[in-house]
Design a protein around this motif. Structure first.
Motif, short mmCIF file in Angstrom:
data_model
loop_
_atom_site.label_atom_id
_atom_site.label_comp_id
_atom_site.label_asym_id
_atom_site.label_seq_id
_atom_site.Cartn_x
_atom_site.Cartn_y
_atom_site.Cartn_z
N LYS A 160 -5.86 4.72 -13.90
CA LYS A 160 -5.32 3.62 -13.11
C LYS A 160 -3.93 3.91 -12.55
O LYS A 160 -3.58 3.45 -11.45
N TYR A 161 -3.12 4.68 -13.29
CA TYR A 161 -1.74 4.90 -12.86
C TYR A 161 -1.52 6.29 -12.24
O TYR A 161 -0.37 6.72 -12.10
N TYR A 162 -2.60 6.95 -11.87
CA TYR A 162 -2.46 8.27 -11.25
C TYR A 162 -1.58 8.19 -10.00
O TYR A 162 -0.58 8.90 -9.87
N THR A 163 -1.96 7.35 -9.05
CA THR A 163 -1.23 7.28 -7.78
C THR A 163 0.23 6.91 -7.99
O THR A 163 1.14 7.54 -7.43
N ALA A 164 0.47 5.89 -8.79
CA ALA A 164 1.85 5.43 -9.01
C ALA A 164 2.72 6.53 -9.61
O ALA A 164 3.85 6.76 -9.17
N LYS A 219 5.72 8.49 -7.53
CA LYS A 219 7.07 8.37 -8.10
C LYS A 219 7.70 9.75 -8.27
O LYS A 219 8.87 9.97 -7.94
N GLU A 220 6.91 10.70 -8.77
CA GLU A 220 7.42 12.05 -8.96
C GLU A 220 7.73 12.72 -7.62
O GLU A 220 8.79 13.33 -7.44
N ASN A 244 -9.41 1.39 -8.09
CA ASN A 244 -8.86 0.59 -9.17
C ASN A 244 -7.44 1.03 -9.55
O ASN A 244 -6.97 0.73 -10.64
N GLN A 245 -6.77 1.72 -8.65
CA GLN A 245 -5.41 2.17 -8.93
C GLN A 245 -4.44 0.99 -8.95
O GLN A 245 -4.64 -0.02 -8.29
N SER A 246 -3.35 1.15 -9.71
CA SER A 246 -2.33 0.09 -9.76
C SER A 246 -1.60 -0.05 -8.43
O SER A 246 -1.03 -1.10 -8.13
N VAL A 247 -1.60 1.04 -7.65
CA VAL A 247 -1.01 1.05 -6.32
C VAL A 247 -2.13 1.36 -5.33
O VAL A 247 -2.86 2.33 -5.49
N GLU A 248 -2.26 0.54 -4.31
CA GLU A 248 -3.37 0.72 -3.37
C GLU A 248 -3.14 1.89 -2.44
O GLU A 248 -2.04 2.11 -1.92
N SER A 249 -4.19 2.66 -2.21
CA SER A 249 -4.16 3.79 -1.28
C SER A 249 -5.25 3.61 -0.23
O SER A 249 -6.17 2.82 -0.39
N LYS A 250 -5.15 4.38 0.83
CA LYS A 250 -6.27 4.49 1.74
C LYS A 250 -7.35 5.32 1.06
O LYS A 250 -7.04 6.28 0.33
N MET A 261 0.84 -1.19 0.00
CA MET A 261 0.00 0.00 0.00
C MET A 261 0.87 1.24 0.00
O MET A 261 1.84 1.34 0.73
N ALA A 262 0.49 2.22 -0.82
CA ALA A 262 1.22 3.48 -0.89
C ALA A 262 0.94 4.32 0.35
O ALA A 262 -0.08 4.17 1.01
N ASP A 263 1.88 5.19 0.67
CA ASP A 263 1.71 6.12 1.79
C ASP A 263 0.88 7.30 1.31
O ASP A 263 1.31 8.45 1.31
N HIS A 264 -0.35 6.99 0.89
CA HIS A 264 -1.19 7.94 0.18
C HIS A 264 -2.66 7.70 0.49
O HIS A 264 -3.09 6.57 0.69
N THR A 265 -3.41 8.80 0.53
CA THR A 265 -4.85 8.73 0.78
C THR A 265 -5.62 9.47 -0.29
O THR A 265 -5.23 10.57 -0.71
N PHE A 266 -6.72 8.86 -0.74
CA PHE A 266 -7.73 9.56 -1.51
C PHE A 266 -8.84 9.95 -0.55
O PHE A 266 -9.54 9.09 -0.01
N ALA A 267 -9.01 11.24 -0.31
CA ALA A 267 -10.09 11.74 0.53
C ALA A 267 -11.19 12.25 -0.41
O ALA A 267 -11.03 13.30 -1.03
N ILE A 268 -12.26 11.49 -0.53
CA ILE A 268 -13.33 11.85 -1.46
C ILE A 268 -14.32 12.80 -0.79
O ILE A 268 -14.93 12.45 0.22
N CYS A 269 -14.47 13.98 -1.36
CA CYS A 269 -15.46 14.93 -0.85
C CYS A 269 -16.80 14.65 -1.54
O CYS A 269 -16.89 14.78 -2.77
#
Length: 261
Positions: free
Chosen positions: A91-95, A99-100, A26-32, A1-9
């Motif tokens: 799908k590759y947004y998080t990854a 990375k950047e 559905n991201q290639s890298v799982e987030s919270k 899991m990535a050190d990342h969160t999607f907070a949906i408003c």
């Protein structure tokens, strides 16, 4: 899991919320992932239950700045994306974004290129998108993106940064991040505030999210508002003499009409 969160408003009963949820799951890298809302209702709760994600209720009346600040404040990860309920993420947004961000020691935030969704069709090129891509060029340059010019050029001719495309480095920002009292330009004002801080604005030159344009969207409602011109003028005045600010404000108002169907 990535050190990342999607907070949906989430607000009221958007017919596009489920598509947004599916795109972040559905991201290639799982987030919270969680939903934050000031308009508790069965529709939101049922979708959260269906996809097994938590719902956090705010303790204030619906207000866009408070809603965004509450959503951001819930996150306990290094990186946070405030996902708007009408938009979708590739799908590759998080990854790509992580990375950047991981490649830049002093990053404050990272935004991406995007396409528009109009009448359920993906629009990848139009005048508005071309202008925003040109404004974003300094953020692509490793030597410029940490400079005042590199951070302010994308926002000095208009708001060249797509708000839902942004991922924040949480320990590099001061919360609450968004100022209350603005109807339309709270994101633009935030970029201007952050542009004065030490650190870089990063940019991924890939179409990694879709921003939906529809008649009921907050963006469309704001463009119709009579207070929009004044808020735009106040923002331009942060970069330009008042005479130039008025001229740019009129040009910007015309360009923003492309955000209407």
């Amino acid at each position: 899991m990535a050190d990342h969160t999607f907070a949906i408003c989430a607000y009221k009963e958007s017919p596009y919320l489920e598509e947004c949820i599916k795109s972040v799951l559905n991201q290639s890298v799982e987030s919270k992932v969680y939903i934050s809302t000031s308009t508790d209702n069965e529709y939101i709760r049922n979708l959260a239950k269906k996809y097994e994600i938590p719902v956090y209720l705010t303790d204030h009346e619906p207000d866009i700045a408070k809603d965004w600040n509450s959503a951001l404040g819930r996150a306990d990860t290094k990186y946070v994306t405030i996902a708007h309920q009408d938009d979708i993420y590739e799908k590759y947004y998080t990854a790509a974004v992580i990375k950047e961000l991981n490649s830049v020691k002093n990053a404050i935030m990272c935004c991406t290129d995007y396409y528009e969704i109009r009448n359920d069709k993906r629009v990848r090129v139009n005048t508005n998108l071309i202008i925003k891509r040109l404004l974003s060029v300094p953020m692509c340059n490793r030597r410029l993106r940490g400079t005042g010019f590199g951070k302010r050029f994308p926002i000095m001719f208009g708001n060249g940064i797509c708000c839902p495309s942004v991922t924040y480095v949480k320990d590099r920002i001061t919360e609450p991040l968004f100022d209350e009292g603005l109807l339309s330009n709270l994101d633009w004002k935030t970029w201007e505030k952050l542009s004065k801080e030490d650190g870089s604005f990063c940019y991924v030159h890939m179409l990694l999210m879709g921003h939906r344009i529809h008649e009921e969207s907050t963006t469309t409602e704001i463009i119709e508002s009579t207070s929009r011109w004044q808020e735009d003028f106040e923002m331009y005045s942060k970069f330009w003499p008042k005479a130039v600010a008025k001229m740019l404000c009129n040009l910007y108002s015309n360009s923003e009409k492309s955000n209407k169907l």
